[in-house]
Design a protein around this motif. Structure first.
Motif, short mmCIF file in Angstrom:
data_model
loop_
_atom_site.label_atom_id
_atom_site.label_comp_id
_atom_site.label_asym_id
_atom_site.label_seq_id
_atom_site.Cartn_x
_atom_site.Cartn_y
_atom_site.Cartn_z
N ASP A 195 0.78 -1.02 0.06
CA ASP A 195 0.13 -0.14 -0.02
C ASP A 195 1.04 1.25 0.11
OD1 ASP A 195 -2.40 -1.43 -0.01
OD2 ASP A 195 -2.26 -1.71 1.87
N PRO A 226 -3.55 -2.85 13.88
CA PRO A 226 -3.94 -3.65 12.71
C PRO A 226 -3.50 -3.04 11.42
CG PRO A 226 -5.76 -3.45 14.27
CD PRO A 226 -4.60 -2.58 14.79
N GLY A 227 -2.96 -3.44 10.60
CA GLY A 227 -2.52 -2.87 9.44
C GLY A 227 -1.91 -3.65 8.48
N PRO A 228 -1.49 -3.50 7.27
CA PRO A 228 -0.61 -4.19 6.36
C PRO A 228 0.78 -4.56 7.04
CG PRO A 228 -1.80 -2.53 5.17
CD PRO A 228 -1.96 -2.14 6.66
N THR A 251 -5.58 -10.22 12.99
CA THR A 251 -4.47 -9.25 12.16
C THR A 251 -3.42 -9.98 12.18
OG1 THR A 251 -5.88 -7.41 12.91
CG2 THR A 251 -3.92 -6.98 12.02
N GLU A 277 -10.81 -3.66 9.84
CA GLU A 277 -9.91 -3.71 10.84
C GLU A 277 -8.87 -4.87 10.76
OE1 GLU A 277 -9.90 -3.49 15.71
OE2 GLU A 277 -11.56 -3.92 14.78
N MET A 326 -7.93 -6.24 8.19
CA MET A 326 -7.09 -6.24 6.89
C MET A 326 -6.33 -4.93 6.94
SD MET A 326 -9.52 -7.86 4.01
CE MET A 326 -8.46 -7.56 2.83
N GLY A 327 -6.76 -3.97 7.67
CA GLY A 327 -6.11 -2.67 7.71
C GLY A 327 -6.32 -1.78 6.60
#
Lengths: 374, 182
Positions: free
Chosen positions: A101, A365-367, B81, B154, B156-157
């Motif tokens: 991203d 949470p995030g890539p 996550t 949430e 997967m962001g």
């Protein structure tokens, strides 16, 4: 009548998941210590630990190598067997991480995002962009390759240069500092002054003089791209590895074939290799020990065919999905950025032989950040 | 050469206040959710051994950061996550290793293992497998875990809108593939 696609998905996922039964799981490990069993062992555990420490010391003394359990923090590993030739200095303040991203500038002490580097808008219908980053080892100058393709066409890569301010928040973004590249950029490396950029695309390696835009190309003859590239500070020597071989390439020449490069006698590693800024040493690892349980990161001399100088760090990687691997020296050559054991990235001190975690990059949470440079 | 200067768009939030460690809480979570999380990773990866490794690493990460997690009631989304991120890492590593040594992992939906699932379900898995990574994840979270869009976003962001469009595109693509396979 065919059921709706949603119902078919639910049915297939449920059936697939049911293949994992409670009885098929491996014996439960102990993620935490505690409970009645833990209390019963309250005396036994310290005694066993003391015995283990004594035995470990004996092994270290006799075998001359170090091992450590999977870490929860900085790992003390004892003094290195040979000190590097440069004095230690602090790690770069900032690093850059990339995922699908975009790219982010992070504080190397905490791993926290300092700046989310929004990329320039590209033409519509371009999808599947992938980012690759390289830094000059100071944490202030980075190159970003953004590769992607329009549907039905070959991917192209565009290179950007990003200079980070002292506080890491302001940055200067320069587009198209080198001509667009035909193909997917697999990896990059940059010299200390940022004037020479090396990149790997498909079966070729290229080195660009950023000021003059002169590009020299070497054909690898390999059916896959090189994923490990590392440049010396002066930008004259390139270390590269394909996990089977490690080469040293003099890139001051006119280009040609990779077969012109010198092969170093470094064992096979899937982790990665990096060349020191002065070009005297190559850091590689993880290397697998003969007992197949311990892995080490080792330094090799670039002279004498790549003789092993020392083992900087060793660890037991049994049953973990961590991907320990060498990424890059810092500008002073006293520390290295590595892919972490149980965290994405870490800082390996080459003077103390310790691996410190580089913050918790997955706290929010995030890539997942998958590529990094400093 | 174009040049422009930009300002920071994202500054790290302040650290949450420290909380007392609660290892028993983690153990409880482990017993309650391990199987479900392994199944989630299994659907994303295709082999149980790696799925168990990914889940074990996720619990280890939670254990290390237990003191710093602000809301312990929200640990399960965090674990999910971690598992999804762990699966991404495995996929990426496999992609690199696969170029060098070939893919040695035989997924549970392979032709050899089709007897366990039946041909119809295998078709679905093969079609899902061919989708882009983000679409695969969204489908598994939506149609295996039955998570609402907000929770999928949430894990997967990404934004809720992205989840909606991703699932929609994935379904359209799957429908085309499965129809063509008939």
């Amino acid at each position: 009548m065919t059921p709706p696609i949603e119902d078919r998905l639910r049915d297939a996922f449920a059936a697939g998941a049911d293949l994992v039964t409670p009885g098929s799981l491996r014996a439960e490990p102990s993620p935490v210590r505690g409970g009645p069993r833990g209390r019963r062992l309250a005396l036994v555990v310290p005694l066993a630990a003391a015995l283990l420490v004594a035995l470990t010391s004996l092994v270290v003394t006799t075998a001359g190598r170090r091992t450590a359990p999977i870490p929860a923090g900085p790992i003390p590993a004892g003094p290195a067997t040979a000190a590097p030739s440069v004095p230690p200095r602090p790690a770069p303040r900032f690093m850059m991480t990339a995922d699908d991203d975009g790219v982010k500038i992070r504080d190397t002490r905490t791993g926290a995002v300092v700046t989310d580097v929004a990329p320039p808008v590209l033409p519509k219908h371009r999808r599947g962009d992938e980012y690759v980053v390289a830094g000059n080892g100071t944490g202030t100058l980075f190159y970003v390759a953004r590769s992607g393709a329009k549907p039905g066409s070959r991917p192209t890569g565009r290179i950007y240069r990003i200079q980070v301010s002292e506080r890491g928040k302001g940055f200067k973004w320069e587009s198209d500092v080198v001509p667009p590249i035909l193909g997917q950029v697999a990896t990059m490396a940059v010299s200390a002054d940022g004037t020479h950029l090396a990149y790997s695309v498909d079966g070729r390696i290229a080195v660009v003089d950023v000021a003059t835009k002169v590009t020299r190309t070497w054909t690898t003859g390999l059916p896959y791209p090189i994923f490990d590239l590392s440049l010396t500070a002066d930008g004259r020597t390139l270390a590269l590895s394909d996990a089977n071989k490690t080469w040293l390439l003099d890139v001051s020449g006119p280009g040609g074939l990779l077969s012109q490069a010198r092969v170093l006698g470094i064992p096979t590693t899937m982790g990665g290799v990096a060349i020191s800024p002065d070009g005297a040493r190559v850091l590689a690892g993880p290397m697998r020990a003969p007992d197949a349980l311990d892995y080490s990161i080792d330094e090799y001399a670039t002279t004498g065919g790549g003789r092993r100088i020392r083992s900087v760090f060793a660890i037991r990687l049994h049953r973990t999905t961590g991907w320990l691997g060498v990424l890059q020296y810092d500008a002073g050559g006293s520390q290295a950025l590595v892919r972490g054991i149980d965290r994405p990235f870490g800082v390996l001190s080459l003077t103390r032989g310790t691996l410190g975690p580089l913050g918790d990059l997955v706290d929010k949470p995030g890539p997942h950040a998958l590529r990094a440079a400093w | 050469m174009r040049s422009e200067t930009r300002r920071a768009t994202d500054v790290a939030p302040p650290s949450p206040p420290p909380l007392a460690p609660d290892p028993d809480g983690i153990a409880e979570l482990f017993h309650a959710h391990r199987l479900g999380l392994v199944r989630l990773a299994f659907l994303l990866l295709g082999d149980q051994e790696t799925a168990e490794d990914v889940v074990q690493d996720a619990f280890a990460a939670v254990h290390r950061r237990w003191d710093r997690l602000a809301d312990h009631g929200r640990v399960l989304p965090y674990l999910r996550t971690c598992v999804v991120n762990g699966c991404r890492m495995v996929h990426r590593r496999r992609a690199i290793a696969g170029r060098l040594i070939g893919d040695r992992v035989e997924p549970f939906w392979s032709a050899e293992a089709a007897a366990l699932l039946g041909e119809t379900r295998r078709e679905v898995f093969v079609a899902v497998r061919a989708l882009p990574r983000r679409q695969r994840e969204a489908l598994v979270l939506r149609y295996y875990l039955d998570l609402p869009e907000g929770e999928i976003a949430e894990v997967m962001g990404v934004s809720r809108g992205t989840v909606k469009s991703t699932v929609s595109r994935a379904l359209a693509s799957l429908a085309t593939k499965l129809e063509a396979a008939r």
